[in-house]
Write a protein that holds these residues in place. Structure first.
Motif, short mmCIF file in Angstrom:
data_model
loop_
_atom_site.label_atom_id
_atom_site.label_comp_id
_atom_site.label_asym_id
_atom_site.label_seq_id
_atom_site.Cartn_x
_atom_site.Cartn_y
_atom_site.Cartn_z
N ASP A 1 42.94 43.47 45.18
CA ASP A 1 44.35 43.64 45.55
C ASP A 1 44.52 43.51 47.05
N THR B 1 52.16 34.92 37.18
CA THR B 1 51.95 36.17 36.44
C THR B 1 50.93 35.93 35.35
N ASN C 1 48.51 41.61 43.25
CA ASN C 1 48.87 42.97 42.82
C ASN C 1 48.53 43.04 41.33
N HIS D 1 50.47 40.16 38.98
CA HIS D 1 51.13 39.14 39.78
C HIS D 1 50.26 38.71 40.95
N SER E 1 50.80 44.93 38.85
CA SER E 1 52.01 44.19 38.49
C SER E 1 51.70 42.89 37.78
#
Lengths: 112, 113
Positions: free
Chosen positions: B53, B24, B66, B71, B69
């Protein structure tokens, strides 16, 4: 032949001494970087350069200086080495257009 | 300042089972995400680099990104004992003058025969 070469590969220095780590590139990129990696951690940026004559502070610059006298050479200087600077140091450069990053093989520095 | 966190800290899988690693990041303007492998005492080997993405596959290594997010993950198909190493996630704002990489602390992967 590797595009980014570091010297020396191993170095033992005494506390309070001056240490110079050298990095040479043969692929002619403007951006060069010095990182350090401590055991169990990722790499952290110390200094970087946009080209000859340029040096910029990275995320952990304290205790280090950098020098970029030419496009090819980028040095990291420890004026007064301390045991906390014992680490593995990596030099890298960036080919922005081709989205590549070239790393040297690393210099293991031990300060006793 | 960009923060990059990896999980789990260590992972053990059996040979042939899928290995999944997570990363992350905090800066939503980041636009390049790389996974490196580092065998003990060795240098960095780039496995995959992703800008958009979705997913990108390089051999047995697939990255999933993503950005909404914050992430990015790495999946290793049919891992082998030789894949035992530290896996580092690196994030950057590639299309800036600096283009510096910010690294996580890594995931130690052990693949058991």
């Amino acid at each position: 032949e590797a595009a980014v070469t570091q010297s020396p590969r191993n170095k033992v220095a005494v506390t309070g001494g001056k240490v110079t780590l050298s990095c040479n590139q043969t692929n002619n990129h403007n951006n060069m970087y010095w990182y350090r990696q401590d055991t169990g951690h990722g790499l952290r940026l110390i200094h970087y350069s946009y080209g000859a004559g340029s040096t910029e502070k990275g995320d952990i610059p304290d205790g280090y200086k950098a020098s970029r006298p030419s496009q090819e050479n980028f040095s990291l200087i420890l004026e007064l080495a301390t045991p906390s600077q014992t680490s593995v140091y990596f030099c890298a450069n960036r080919d922005r257009e081709n989205t590549e990053v070239f790393f040297g093989k690393g210099t293991r520095l031990t300060v006793v | 300042q960009q923060k990059v966190q990896q999980s789990p800290e260590s992972l053990t899988v059996s040979e042939g089972a899928m290995a999944s690693l997570n990363c992350t990041f905090s800066d939503g303007t980041s636009d390049n995400f790389r996974w490196y492998r580092q065998h003990s005492g060795k240098g960095l080997e780039m496995l995959v680099s992703i800008f958009s993405d979705g997913e990108k596959e390089e051999g047995r290594f697939t990255a999933h990104l993503n950005r909404a997010s914050l992430h990015v993950s790495l999946h290793i198909r049919e891992p082998q004992p030789s894949d035992s190493a530290v896996y580092l996630c690196a994030v950057s704002r590639w299309n800036t003058n600096t283009g510096k990489l910010t690294f996580g602390d890594g995931t130690v992967l052990t693949v058991k025969p």
